[in-house]
Write an enzyme that holds these catalytic residues in place. Sequence first.
Site, PDB file in Angstrom:
ATOM      1  N   ASN A  93       0.814  -1.217   0.000  1.00  0.00           N
ATOM      2  CA  ASN A  93       0.000   0.000   0.000  1.00  0.00           C
ATOM      3  C   ASN A  93       0.848   1.268   0.000  1.00  0.00           C
ATOM      4  O   ASN A  93       0.439   2.290  -0.563  1.00  0.00           O
ATOM      5  CB  ASN A  93      -1.025  -0.004   1.138  1.00  0.00           C
ATOM      6  CG  ASN A  93      -0.399  -0.183   2.502  1.00  0.00           C
ATOM      7  OD1 ASN A  93       0.791   0.049   2.682  1.00  0.00           O
ATOM      8  ND2 ASN A  93      -1.220  -0.609   3.451  1.00  0.00           N
ATOM      9  N   ASP A 142       1.198 -10.509   3.068  1.00  0.00           N
ATOM     10  CA  ASP A 142       0.289 -10.242   4.177  1.00  0.00           C
ATOM     11  C   ASP A 142      -1.176 -10.165   3.741  1.00  0.00           C
ATOM     12  O   ASP A 142      -2.072 -10.153   4.586  1.00  0.00           O
ATOM     13  CB  ASP A 142       0.676  -8.917   4.865  1.00  0.00           C
ATOM     14  CG  ASP A 142       2.020  -9.024   5.567  1.00  0.00           C
ATOM     15  OD1 ASP A 142       2.759  -8.029   5.586  1.00  0.00           O
ATOM     16  OD2 ASP A 142       2.321 -10.106   6.095  1.00  0.00           O
ATOM     17  N   GLU A 157       3.187 -12.423  14.387  1.00  0.00           N
ATOM     18  CA  GLU A 157       4.235 -11.625  15.033  1.00  0.00           C
ATOM     19  C   GLU A 157       3.647 -10.338  15.618  1.00  0.00           C
ATOM     20  O   GLU A 157       4.168  -9.791  16.582  1.00  0.00           O
ATOM     21  CB  GLU A 157       5.341 -11.275  14.024  1.00  0.00           C
ATOM     22  CG  GLU A 157       6.263 -12.433  13.734  1.00  0.00           C
ATOM     23  CD  GLU A 157       7.523 -12.066  12.973  1.00  0.00           C
ATOM     24  OE1 GLU A 157       7.687 -10.882  12.612  1.00  0.00           O
ATOM     25  OE2 GLU A 157       8.354 -12.962  12.749  1.00  0.00           O
ATOM     26  N   LEU A 167      10.888 -17.601   6.193  1.00  0.00           N
ATOM     27  CA  LEU A 167      10.821 -18.848   5.438  1.00  0.00           C
ATOM     28  C   LEU A 167       9.632 -18.966   4.481  1.00  0.00           C
ATOM     29  O   LEU A 167       9.783 -19.486   3.390  1.00  0.00           O
ATOM     30  CB  LEU A 167      10.862 -20.057   6.379  1.00  0.00           C
ATOM     31  CG  LEU A 167      12.175 -20.239   7.145  1.00  0.00           C
ATOM     32  CD1 LEU A 167      12.106 -21.482   8.025  1.00  0.00           C
ATOM     33  CD2 LEU A 167      13.350 -20.350   6.189  1.00  0.00           C
TER      34      LEU A 167
END
Lengths: 388, 388
Positions: free
Chosen positions: A107, A134, A233, A293
Amino acid sequence: MTATFVIAQGGGPTAVINQTVAGATLEARRRYPGCRVLGALHGVRGIRDGNFVTLSDLTEAELRRIAATPSAALGSTRDKPDAAYCEAVLKGLKQAGADAFINIGGNDTSGTQAILRDAAGGGMAFLHAPKTIDNDLVENDHTPGFISAAEFVAGAFISVDLDFRALPGVYVGIVMGRHAGFLTAAASAWTLDEGGAPHLTYVPERPFERKSFIDDVKATLARHGRCIVAMSEGVADAQGRSLVEALVPPEMLERDQHGNVRLSGTDLGQAIERMLAEDLPGQRARVDTFGYLPRGNIATISEADAREAFEAGAFAVASVDKGSGSVALQYDGKRTACRLVALEAVAGKTRHMPADFLHPEESRVSAACLDYLNRLLPRRYDPAKPFV
Amino acid sequence: MTATFVIAQGGGPTAVINQTVAGATLEARRRYPGCRVLGALHGVRGIRDGNFVTLSDLTEAELRRIAATPSAALGSTRDKPDAAYCEAVLKGLKQAGADAFINIGGNDTSGTQAILRDAAGGGMAFLHAPKTIDNDLVENDHTPGFISAAEFVAGAFISVDLDFRALPGVYVGIVMGRHAGFLTAAASAWTLDEGGAPHLTYVPERPFERKSFIDDVKATLARHGRCIVAMSEGVADAQGRSLVEALVPPEMLERDQHGNVRLSGTDLGQAIERMLAEDLPGQRARVDTFGYLPRGNIATISEADAREAFEAGAFAVASVDKGSGSVALQYDGKRTACRLVALEAVAGKTRHMPADFLHPEESRVSAACLDYLNRLLPRRYDPAKPFV
């Protein structure tokens, strides 16, 4: 006059970001025979500094080989151009004779394209092509890069589930996702059965509370003999403090040069390990940080993801004669197709998981979420149920 | 009288441990038509408690589906039987009418088989079938489970290398390996080119020294602009203290019920992160703990590994009429084949990486090691070199 296109990649790489470059380059050559396609090295930095490769000189075979390779072949950048930087970028684009600039990123990238478009004042098209593991771009049903990363995560969690049926205990897999929990939710995409992992899911969209977490782990252990957790996270407490900040003594917190608490890293994993050791003493527990990863893993590139990333690049070039805009992957109930939306519609906005993607009371994803995941990454494996 | 075989799985699961069960079961049915094959649930614990599944009742298709599924379908155990436990296991074997007991596991498992063989005093064959992702069984060129885990690690490191060429920085991937560095060494198996990752490798076989590590990281950054490190969980200092013990304040160390410092976990990762933050302030650095991800990952099951694991099980059954022994995978310069060796030859012994597998001065693997890795896991991917 030769049509000239400039392409750049920005932000974190994905498994399919090069597909977008290839899609754009091949579409440009198709629509504008004899055109020049310049790839900027390390994103907008390359434009500012005049560092390009001439993608239009590559054969189709070379482009397709690059396309199939994960991570950003042109290099990337985390630079967030301010007004002065944008001036320099615009100057670089003019010096390159660019008719259009296609910037592949999240974005922030759409915002950069809007600033450049306004500074240019016409005569050049500024396109944003979507990219992020994401899955957090608004206007998009899902984003290029997400499905491949999701397949890594889904495969990892059923593998860990089988492992922990053999040798039971508690396992927490920490998955990237600072603001949005889509990638963490993907851990549930291929769950083996009713009692399958992950048993608990914690995402940034819902406040994390230590006691609830421990209670849920204990209840899961009592019920299934093991407990496998998927955690983002970016999980935060009810005050919006990241879990790392809430759990780690202030003097031990790592901060970047802007004073932001460093989230990426093993801090959260360590904090969760200590929490489990304190509240469930003697209970075998393991915490792994998936980290980078999933994000460009060569073993788990989704064909559907690759195809959509390619098409997004091609569509960006096909949209150049309409002016500036952001390419969005949209789903109409039957199929995914690209649409052009305003750069402002995407710039600086974060898409969070819909509220109905989480179970109302329990720490897990909902049936609606599983339907969504099943559409994007249908089951790839058919493992046998163990005897235990 | 019906021939009766008992099979059990012990220790950490692998991607191919069920292949060994299937190989043994199918070979038993082939050689001893009408035989009974009992699978003990959760290893020797199942024999002690009389918990079995009748594997000989399954169709070949069912067995093959189980074989292709990672992790221990029969469940596993970390129990290390003492004399009393062995008595109970022997009693369980007799009650089951066992003619032979095939125990699939690491070097401890071979020791268990030797104890049981001596306690039985004849009339029953005790076979050990090899299994470990650590590749640390003596007498074996390599062990079932290693190649698949190595493929995960090799693929992950080239993926991270591509990622860090796009967005440079320091990356440390922490790989399981308490005593032997083979799995960590596998990170180099598919390295992209001369300057490819991993740039530095740290294994338990060589003492770790903080200053050398930091100097090496700085030198690598100066030379390549990025630095990617493969590090074993079991690295230790020159006094033999695990790095976790050397770096983490004593009051913060986690210990298990035997007082052993807990190695598995994110402690080492955190310690390395702090070290980098202190000695290379401002340098972007990331540490990920691979943990259990390589050990039974459904996306990276090697066909060669699967085949060898299957053959080890079949060979164990084929060896029953010779008495007790340990099945070893041996390489004669041309091909890998199973041989039967004495249980004592394998029991309790750990194979470390040969000294010539490490570069004499630098912290990386040698050409001899790369030749070995190339034989076991030939390159599977052909990624394009990025422009950066």
